[in-house]
Every structure is written in C-alpha cells, then in structure tokens.
Design an enzyme around this catalytic site. Structure first.
Site, PDB file in Angstrom:
ATOM      1  N   LYS A  25       1.089  -1.469   0.039  1.00 51.29           N
ATOM      2  CA  LYS A  25      -0.476   0.105  -0.361  1.00 51.29           C
ATOM      3  C   LYS A  25       1.093   1.539   0.486  1.00 51.29           C
ATOM      4  O   LYS A  25       0.827   2.202  -1.078  1.00 51.29           O
ATOM      5  CB  LYS A  25      -0.839  -0.226   0.715  1.00 51.29           C
ATOM      6  N   SER A  26       1.861   1.360   0.881  1.00 49.12           N
ATOM      7  CA  SER A  26       2.791   2.596   1.375  1.00 49.12           C
ATOM      8  C   SER A  26       3.511   2.456  -0.401  1.00 49.12           C
ATOM      9  O   SER A  26       3.328   3.555  -0.637  1.00 49.12           O
ATOM     10  CB  SER A  26       3.626   2.474   1.756  1.00 49.12           C
ATOM     11  N   SER A 172       7.389   9.608  12.034  1.00 46.95           N
ATOM     12  CA  SER A 172       5.976   9.335  10.913  1.00 46.95           C
ATOM     13  C   SER A 172       6.980   9.258   9.914  1.00 46.95           C
ATOM     14  O   SER A 172       7.071  10.025   9.539  1.00 46.95           O
ATOM     15  CB  SER A 172       5.480  10.621  11.376  1.00 46.95           C
ATOM     16  N   ASP A 322       1.776  -0.853  11.705  1.00 46.64           N
ATOM     17  CA  ASP A 322       0.468  -1.102  11.131  1.00 46.64           C
ATOM     18  C   ASP A 322       0.606  -2.664  11.733  1.00 46.64           C
ATOM     19  O   ASP A 322      -0.652  -3.462  11.641  1.00 46.64           O
ATOM     20  CB  ASP A 322       0.588  -1.454   9.815  1.00 46.64           C
ATOM     21  N   ARG A 395      -7.297  -3.056  10.050  1.00 41.61           N
ATOM     22  CA  ARG A 395      -6.586  -3.730  10.363  1.00 41.61           C
ATOM     23  C   ARG A 395      -6.500  -4.982  11.766  1.00 41.61           C
ATOM     24  O   ARG A 395      -6.612  -5.989  11.734  1.00 41.61           O
ATOM     25  CB  ARG A 395      -5.067  -2.788  10.606  1.00 41.61           C
TER      26      ARG A 395
END
Ligand code: S3P
Length: 436
Positions: A25-26, A172, A322, A395
């Site tokens: 996804k990233s 982050s 995550d 998730r």
C-alpha cells in the site's frame, strides 16, 4: 460506517497453501504520485487495487496523469505529466487514507493552483497539523476546514515554497514524506531529521525516479535537492508485508499449518514483524529473490507450538506499527508476557488501535492491560469467539478474524467493509484457506 460483517469459526484443520499477497500500500501510493509528476511513461505492475490506492491514482488523473489499463487491473501504464499539471476540477477524495492525504498535501502545496481534499469519517478525525506545521514553515498555505480542529477537509492554495530543515517530533514516514515531496518540487535543499528510522519507500523511489537526495549513514537525516526532474521507469510493486502479516500469524498459531507467501516486500524498515515473531519462536523461512530497489522474497511459515512472549523494543515500533494489532493476537496465543510500549501513534490510526485491540482481546477472554502508549498481553488463556466491532478499521477487522480461527465457537466482526482499503482479496483468501 458500513454494516458488512464477517463470521468465522475455529478451523478444524491447519492452513495450507500458497498465496500471492497483493501489492504494498505505501509503495503503491508513492508510485502513483511520483509517476504522475514524472516525465515519460512507465508500466506499473502489481499496483495495489485497494480503495485507498485507487483514490490516490484517481487524484493523480485529476492533475493530468493518464492511466492506460491492461487485461489485469493491477498492471497499467502511467503517463506522467512532466510537471505540466492542471488544477483538479473537483475536490480530491482521499477516502480512508491518511497516507494519500498527507503525501498529496506535500505535492499540492507546491503546485500553482487551489485544491481541496476530503476523506471519510475516520480520516476526518485524524491529525493534519503534523504536516501543516512543517509545510507551513516552507510557506505553504493549508487550511484545515474540518469540524474537528486541525482535521480534513484541507484547502490548499499552492505556491512556490522554500526549503527548510525540520526535525520530526514523532517517527512518522507520512510526515517525512510530505516534507520530502514538497522539497522535491522546491529549489534548494530540504532536510528532514527523524527521531527513529521509519519506512524509507519515498527515498528508495527517489532513486528509482532519479530525484537527487542524500541520506546519512544511520538513515536518520535525509536531504532532497529540488527542484527535481523525475524520469519514469517501469516498476513492480512487491507484496505488502502488512497484509502478509495476517497469514504469517495465522500459520504460527493454527496447528498443522504451512503457508507460503509469494513476493512479499522485505524492506528492512518494514520487516520487524518477522524479527519479533522469530524472537517469539515463530517458524518462518525466508527466501530472498531480490535486494535491489525494494527487496522481496517468499516466506514459508509453519505452525509454531513454542510461541512465547517478548518485549518489543522501541526502535522496532515504527518498523511494525501497522502490524501491532495482529502481533497482539499472536501474543495472546503465545505463552508468557508480551510488552508493547512507545506506540502512542497507534491512537491516531484508522481507529484508536490501542483501545480497539485491547478491547477486542479482552472480549475474547485474553489477559491484557492497556497503557497510554501500548499494552501488555499475558498469553495462554483460551480465547472464545464473540461479536466484535472492527470500528471500520481494516487491520482490526483482519486481525480479529485471524484470532477467531483459533478461538472457541463463532467470531463475528462488524463493520468490515474497510478491509477493501488495503486488502480487497482478503475474504477470498480466507475462504480459500478455510475450505482447502
Ligand atoms: C505509512 C506510514 C505509517 C503507517 C501507514 C502508512 C506510509 O504512518 O502507519 O499505514 O505509507 O508512509 P505514520 O507515518 O503516520 O506512522
């Protein structure tokens, strides 16, 4: 919030087989953004066709990039704008995605027009000041118009920016990347200092697209030299280790399991879930295929009867942020105590993942203590199925469906629609493995 629910039962047999995990996804978000700004066209393979990443791809088309579809939805040709971008005709829908909104904010702030971005109920409650502050220091004009202070929708009046040197107050990758993307479009050197290593996909893709940047030996200090000219080049997105993590844990906790997960991304800033599970006694075999660009390989995971608790080190937290909900599930089925601290960032994810993980584990009969910045799980209690809320968090939904496969009775997860934001084929993979 949708009302799709999914019910699972304790499986009567181990999970066996091969799975091809969908694209990361990233990386998919970043490929869409950088490819859309690049000169030339590129073939993108194994793009994650989830709602989040399709929203970002749509946004890039609104800016003038062209997508030429192929027979397979996850492969397409992306024709970049070469920075000849146009103003979006409608507000940009970021759906559920903090990554999409925060990264695009860095780009839109430096482009010469006004744009607006909005998101769903969850995204409209997530903090945007963390990007507005550094981008504001670069001269960006961003207004948070949401009901909640500092939250989306965002109105961005793009303009030329100036470079900054900025120390991130939290580890982050989204904030780091928003600044680096703005810096990439800004003449001069923009530098970000991070307190801990975070996922470095933006930096690796800078190499791919020929964006000049430098990074310190310890990886903590990154400088991008703008304004850069990006060149398009074909790319294959590796499978998402965050999606693979559900099956890794499933195979570890369900007796008689053996699963092979193909072409999983093994970027060292993302693979702490493997390190920590191995430290807990997990039987995971890694077969690396490539170390170039984004490393990837196949994982074979077997039932791991000796699974035991561990302490997750603070430097590992950003590397498996995550995966903490599914790691907590593994810890509940392991013997002994697992301690997860320094993970306060979990409170501002798609749900407050400390509260939602602890609450659901308690509801299944696990022994868990909640901390402001994490949790302590004492494994070994026998878990029972019940009706659980996933709070619209993909998730949380997937983690507790896996937990349900090894719990007594029936486990129902409510509000599961958002599984599609990161892993559209999850339910199909689940059915395939249960019925095998
Ligand atoms: C992401 C970074 C992480 C992660 C998110 C994706 C990214 O968020 O939780 O799912 O693609 O950069 P933070 O950078 O806010 O920790």
């Amino acid at each position: 919030m949708s009302n799709k629910s999914i019910t699972v039962h304790r499986t009567t047999h181990g999970l066996k087989g091969d799975l091809r995990i969908p694209g990361d996804k990233s990386i998919s978000h970043r490929v869409a953004i950088l490819g859309a700004l690049a000169h030339g066209s590129m073939k993108v393979s194994n793009y994650l066709c989830s709602e989040d990443c399709l929203n970002t791809l749509n946004a890039m088309q609104q800016l003038g990039a062209t997508v030429i579809a192929s027979d397979s939805p996850d492969c397409f040709t992306l024709i970049g704008t070469g920075l000849q971008v146009k103003a979006p005709q409608t507000d940009i829908d970021c759906g559920n995605s903090g990554t999409g909104m925060r990264l695009m904010a860095g780009v839109l702030a430096a482009l010469p027009f006004e744009s607006r971005m909005f998101g769903d109920e969850s995204l409209s409650k997530r903090p945007m000041k963390r990007i507005m502050t550094p981008l504001g220091l670069m001269g960006a004009d961003i207004t948070a118009c949401g009901e909640k202070e500092g939250c989306a929708p965002l109105k961005i009046q793009g303009s030329p920016l100036h470079p900054i040197e900025y120390t991130l107050p939290m580890a982050s990758a989204q904030v780091k990347s928003a600044i680096l993307l703005a810096g990439m479009l800004t003449p001069g050197t923009t530098t970000v200092h991070q307190p801990a290593l975070t996922r470095d996909h933006t930096e690796r893709l800078f190499s791919h697209f020929n964006v000049p940047y430098t990074v310190s030996d310890d990886g903590l200090h990154i400088s991008v030299h703008g304004a850069a000219k990006l060149t398009a080049k074909d790319i294959t997105v590796p499978g998402d280790i965050s999606s693979a993590a559900f099956w890794i844990v499933a195979a570890c906790i369900i007796p008689d399991s053996e699963l092979t997960l193909r072409n999983v991304g093994l970027n060292p800033t993302r693979n702490a879930i493997i390190t920590v599970l191995k430290r807990m006694g997990a039987d995971i075999e890694i077969n690396i295929h490539s170390e170039q660009g984004e490393p990837y390989g196949d994982l074979t995971v077997r039932y791991s009867p000796q699974l035991h608790g561990t302490e997750v080190y603070s430097h590992e937290i950003p590397n498996l942020i995550d995966e903490i909900p599914i790691l907590a599930v593994a810890a509940a089925y392991a013997q002994g105590t697992t301690i997860i601290r320094n993970a306060k960032e979990l409170r501002v994810k798609e749900s407050d993942r400390i509260a939602t993980t602890v609450g659901n584990l308690l509801a299944m009969g696990a022994k868990v203590a909640e901390f402001e910045d994490g949790m302590e799980i004492t494994g070994g209690a026998s878990l029972h199925g019940t009706i659980l809320d996933s709070y619209g968090d993909h998730r949380i939904a997937m983690s507790f469906l896996i937990a349900g496969l090894q719990a007594d009775g029936e486990t129902t997860l409510l509000h599961c629609e958002n599984i599609n934001t990161s892993y559209p084929g999850f339910e199909q993979h689940l059915t395939q493995l249960i019925q095998a």
